[in-house]
Structure formats: C-alpha cells, structure tokens
Motif scaffolding. Structure first.
Motif, PDB file in Angstrom:
ATOM      1  N   UNK A   1       0.754  -1.223   0.105  1.00 39.06           N
ATOM      2  CA  UNK A   1       0.037   0.045  -0.041  1.00 39.06           C
ATOM      3  C   UNK A   1       1.095   1.308   0.033  1.00 39.06           C
ATOM      4  N   UNK A   2       1.308   1.894  -1.228  1.00 37.13           N
ATOM      5  CA  UNK A   2       1.934   2.988  -1.218  1.00 37.13           C
ATOM      6  C   UNK A   2       1.442   4.087  -2.170  1.00 37.13           C
ATOM      7  N   UNK A   3       1.809   5.442  -1.833  1.00 38.37           N
ATOM      8  CA  UNK A   3       1.101   6.229  -2.655  1.00 38.37           C
ATOM      9  C   UNK A   3       2.065   7.388  -2.759  1.00 38.37           C
ATOM     10  N   UNK A   4       2.295   7.805  -4.093  1.00 37.72           N
ATOM     11  CA  UNK A   4       3.665   8.610  -4.439  1.00 37.72           C
ATOM     12  C   UNK A   4       2.726  10.155  -4.789  1.00 37.72           C
ATOM     13  N   UNK A   5       2.938  11.225  -4.240  1.00 38.97           N
ATOM     14  CA  UNK A   5       2.614  12.554  -4.758  1.00 38.97           C
ATOM     15  C   UNK A   5       3.699  13.555  -4.917  1.00 38.97           C
ATOM     16  N   UNK A   6       3.565  14.269  -6.090  1.00 44.22           N
ATOM     17  CA  UNK A   6       4.583  15.196  -6.771  1.00 44.22           C
ATOM     18  C   UNK A   6       3.879  16.287  -7.641  1.00 44.22           C
ATOM     19  N   UNK A   7       4.646  17.362  -7.929  1.00 46.64           N
ATOM     20  CA  UNK A   7       4.305  18.231  -9.049  1.00 46.64           C
ATOM     21  C   UNK A   7       5.327  18.216 -10.296  1.00 46.64           C
ATOM     22  N   UNK A   8       5.226  18.597 -11.110  1.00 40.79           N
ATOM     23  CA  UNK A   8       5.991  18.864 -12.325  1.00 40.79           C
ATOM     24  C   UNK A   8       6.433  20.133 -12.533  1.00 40.79           C
ATOM     25  N   UNK A   9       7.619  20.623 -13.083  1.00 40.01           N
ATOM     26  CA  UNK A   9       7.686  21.935 -13.627  1.00 40.01           C
ATOM     27  C   UNK A   9       7.142  22.301 -14.627  1.00 40.01           C
ATOM     28  N   UNK A  10       6.790  23.698 -14.361  1.00 37.96           N
ATOM     29  CA  UNK A  10       5.950  24.285 -15.523  1.00 37.96           C
ATOM     30  C   UNK A  10       6.484  23.935 -17.095  1.00 37.96           C
ATOM     31  N   UNK A  11       5.438  23.479 -17.727  1.00 38.22           N
ATOM     32  CA  UNK A  11       5.650  23.233 -19.343  1.00 38.22           C
ATOM     33  C   UNK A  11       5.965  21.611 -19.352  1.00 38.22           C
TER      34      UNK A  11
END
Length: 561
Positions: A70-80
């Motif tokens: 049971x795992x969950x990864x969260x992140x954002x990506x750079x603009x573009x």
C-alpha cells in the motif's frame, strides 16, 4: 530569476536501460508483515528525450525488512512538463499535483527490494524532475539532503555576491547548486590592526550591512519571506541560516582574510597572547554569534548556528601577497602555533556545544611558498581539509597569454613551470596525505587584448598589449559571460583536453577559462590523484542553470577513475 523549486525533489539516479515492458514486483507470501511507510524512498531518472517528449522512470525502494503493498506517491512537475501516459501504476491529478498508486492488479515492493514503473511525458525544453515528492506522506528521499556522493564539494560565496553580482543565497537553491554542495565558505571576515576578528561598515574594511543588517526582500529570500526589519539577524547571514534549514547536512564556514584582508594576520599570529585573543574574538563573533548592533540588528548570540567552522585564508605567511600585508620571517612558525590555537579553542567550544567545529585553510600553488610559510607536517593534522589553489597560474600581470588553470604543462609552453600536477607533487613530496587536499577550480577567466594569432592561429602563448576588459573588472571575467561570447559565435573555442584547459579567441582578445568540459576533467583528475574533492571560486560565476556545478557533481557522482 526562475521559479524556486520545492525542497523535496526526487533524487536523480543513472538508469542503464529505458523501461521497455511492464515490470512486476516479485511475488511474496500473503502472510508477510507490511513495512511502515518510513521504509520507502523513491528515485527518478529522465531516461530519454526527443523534440517535445521524454520518458521518465520511477523506482520505489523498500529498505525495510518487510514488504509494502500500500503505497502512494505525490509530486508536481515543473512548468511546461506533464505526464502523457503511464504504465504499471495508476495516475490521478495534473502537473500541479499528481498522485500515483499501485495498479489495479497490485504492486508489492519486496523487503529490501524495488518496484519500477515508467511514463511518457511532454516538455517545453525545460526541467522534468518531479517537485515536492512524497511517498506515503514522507519525503521521497527519506529526508536526505545534499550531494549523492562521499566527496567534498566546496563553493565560496562572497559577501558582495548579492549586491554587486545579483547572485543571492536563494540562487543556490534556484540553480540546484545547494543540493550539490557539502560546504560553503563565506568570504570574507576581516582582521583589524589589533589582531582581532571584527565587523565594520566602513568602505574597504567590511560590509556588515550585507552580512546581517540588510533587510532581504521576499523575492530574494531562501524561504520566500522577507526579513522583518525588527529581527536581530538579517542579510546574508540570515539567508545562510535559512539555507541550512533546507539542507541540514550543509556545512558553512567563515573564511578569514583573502587577498585584501590578510594585512594583519602576521600581527595576530605574532605572540601567544595575540593568538589567543585573535582566535577567541573569531569564535565569539562567528560561532557564538555575538554581533555588534547595527541598523537595529545584531546582539549577543544573534548569529549563533550560522557557521560550523573557520577557514583560514592568509595570503601568504612568510611571503609577499598584497603589497600592504605585514610579513615577517617568523610567520611560518607562528602560523603553526596559530593553527594549533584555533584547533584547541574550537575543540574546547565544541565540548561546550557537543559538536565538532571544522578548521580548513586555503593554501598556495608553488613549493617555494610552502617552504617559506608552512610547517606542513605540524599543521595538517589540525585541518579537516585544505583547498589548494588551482587557478591564477598565469594572468594579466604577465604580458604573454597562457593557461590559468592547467592540470599538466602544455608541450607548447615556452616556460612550463606550473601545473596542478606539479603542485600536487610538491604537497605529496612534503608528506601531505592527498585525502586532505581539495582542488580549487575557477568559475572565471583571465583575459588579454592586443593578441596576435600566432603560428597556430589560436592566440595562445602570444604577446599582448594589456588586459582585456571584463564586466566587473579589468583582466577577469565570470564564466557565465564568457559562455555568452562563445554561444554568440563572437569567439572561437579551443581546448587542450590533456591539460584540462579551454580558451577563446576572436583575433584580438584572448580568454583562458574553465567550461563544463574543463571542470569535469579537473574533477576527474583530482579524484584520480586521491584528493577528497574540489572547491570553486566563486559560485556567482556560474550561469542561471548552475551548469558548472552540475558538471562537477556528475563527475563526483561517477567517483574515482
């Protein structure tokens, strides 16, 4: 300035191959006990790039002794940048906040093992590293900060970088360089005629306002918050404190002296009493953080915790440096006694605070300076490391163009008298352990004008009419501006790979400098020579992408040849 990345970025790792087919984690017994979330970390690599697309690969690592399903990864990506398609996992969200969970058929990460999945993405010629990454709510890197190698990576950050170079402490974060450094040496602290460390806002004596009195605005701040005009610590010192909060493994030392402020070192080191007073004043000012009040800032303990040690940059004991320096024949022995006094008092203060305070030094090129100014067998045990001058071997105080930072002598050089190799041998022949040495690398160039092409047409080893004009001074230029001259096609680039040198020439003006290739070659050479790492003077010479530091970091990650 570019948008500041979040602190918790996924750590890049080398991938041998691009993920070509769905990968499943190894089957495990159903009764196996689940591992806690803290056992997981995540790494990322951009494994291919083309036109507007790229392939990314993410690996979930389980360092614990039990499997995790049971795992969950969260992140954002750079603009573009954005994810176009993903396999072997489930994707939700958008570039401002993606959530990735196991695929519907499950994906257990084995105890001590990994689970890998990949994706195709779109980009606009920019970064693709995920930002603010967490796995089950914890940082993807496990909370680790700093470079992914065991070598020493040092950068000098100068007192005047922000005001005069528009390079702020926050730029260390924005360029990605802070994450690649083990040490910052803050340059410089001054020594007064009484032989004590002191603070001043008098022109030529110091810039205490820049150090801790200036109110840094939000857009120049490490944490994005403006200094409060009423807070006791502001300016560069407060920004360094904020930087250390982001990178708790980063060591920040105060560097004393330098070319301009080594004037009274000889006086400070002269007697047992003067040495004791000098060292005590430096520890009180920088380590205890007892700053004189200035512009509403300062006070007892105001800068406590900013600095982790002291870097001695006396240029030079027993020999000429700046013409205003006090020089004595007994400087050599007095330097030994001064180093011992620093080590003793640092250890004594460290016993109070239950920690180790570093002692480092910047030392010269040339065996004659070593013999005149240093009892190496006596002083080296007291240093954590020393940085060895790896630049200014030649410069515009001479009338003939030459390399300023060559690893070995050039076969074309009519007077092959200096190189990093010869300097290394001078230290080693005097019994110095190479593991205590760090090679200095320049982020600037030396330049001449009125230079004829010569027989090779490249301007090297040719007479000049005088120094070339740089952006901030005559005779020197920061690498970021020299790069623009090459990129514009204005100058032609030449190099000697064996010597680890680069130079540019336009038929009239000649610059010797280090680019990405040269700094990588020098780093590899240093590690191959047994050095513990490299140092750069100065970090504000790098470009907005931190290109030179990135090349150094890649070579350090690759390890010893």
């Amino acid at each position: 300035m570019r948008a500041r990345p979040f602190r918790n970025r996924i750590t890049a790792v080398c991938a041998a191959t691009v993920l070509a087919a769905p990968l499943m984690a190894a089957a495990l017994p159903a009764a196996a006990e689940e591992a806690p979330a803290s056992g997981l970390t995540v790494t990322y690599v951009e494994s291919a790039r083309w036109n507007t697309g790229y392939t990314g690969e993410i690996v979930v690592h389980n360092a614990s002794g039990a499997p995790v399903s049971d795992w969950e990864i969260e992140f954002a990506l750079p603009e573009g940048s954005r994810i176009h398609e993903l396999w072997n996992a489930t994707l939700a969200g958008d570039p401002s906040g993606y959530t990735i969970t196991p695929p519907r058929w499950g994906a257990t990460v084995p105890a001590g093992g990994t689970y890998t999945f990949g994706f195709n993405g779109l980009h606009r010629d920019g970064a693709t590293d995920p930002l603010a990454c967490t796995v089950n709510g914890a940082p993807c890197d496990g909370g680790a900060t700093g470079p992914g190698h065991d070598f020493t990576s040092v950068a000098y950050y100068t007192q005047w970088s922000a005001e005069k170079r528009d390079y702020h402490v926050a730029d260390l974060v924005e360029t990605g360089s802070a994450d690649k450094l083990t040490h910052i040496q803050y340059a410089f602290g001054n020594v007064n005629a009484d032989g004590e460390c002191f603070m001043s806002d008098e022109e030529g004596q110091g810039d205490a306002l820049a150090d801790y009195g200036h109110t840094v605005p939000a857009d120049e701040s490490v944490d994005g918050v403006a200094d409060d005009p009423d807070q006791a610590l502001r300016g560069n010192f407060n920004q360094l404190r904020e930087l250390k909060e982001l990178y708790p493994d980063l060591t920040v030392n105060i560097s004393l002296g330098g070319w301009e402020w080594s004037r009274y070192f000889s006086d400070a080191a002269l007697t047992e009493e003067s040495r004791e007073r000098f060292v005590e004043s430096c520890i009180d000012l920088y380590l205890r953080g007892d700053l004189p009040e200035l512009n509403g800032a300062g006070g007892e303990g105001a800068a406590y915790g900013v600095f982790d040690g002291i870097d001695l940059d006396w240029e030079w004991p027993g020999t000429d440096g700046n013409p205003h320096n006090v020089v004595r024949p007994e400087d050599r022995e007095n330097f030994t006694a001064l180093v011992q006094e620093f080590r003793d008092q640092l250890d004594e203060y460290g016993a109070e605070t239950d920690r180790h305070y570093e002692l480092t030094a910047f030392m010269p090129a040339g065996g004659w300076r070593l013999d005149a100014g240093y009892e190496l067998d006596e002083v080296m045990p007291n240093f954590d490391f020393i940085t060895v001058q790896g630049y200014d071997y030649h410069g515009t105080w001479e009338t003939v163009t030459n390399h300023q930072s060559n690893l070995v002598t050039d076969a074309r050089d009519p007077e092959p008298v200096i190189s990093a190799e010869l300097i290394r041998d001078a230290y080693l022949s005097r019994g110095v352990d190479p593991a205590k040495l760090v090679l200095g690398i320049p982020f600037y160039g030396q330049g001449w004008t009125g230079v004829e092409p010569g027989p090779e047409g490249d301007g090297l080893f040719q007479s000049a009419s005088g120094p070339a004009q740089g952006t901030y001074s005559t005779g020197t230029e920061e690498w970021r501006f020299l790069r623009e001259k090459v990129d514009s096609g204005e100058f032609e680039l030449f190099r000697n790979d064996e010597a680890g040198t680069a130079w540019i020439y336009d038929g009239e003006t000649f610059w010797t400098y280090d680019d990405e290739t040269a700094v990588s070659q020098k780093t590899e050479w240093a590690l191959g020579s047994g050095y513990s790492g490299v140092m750069v003077w100065a970090i504000d010479g790098d470009d907005a992408d931190g290109s030179l530091m990135a090349s150094i970091d890649a070579a350090l990650r690759a390890g010893r040849p």
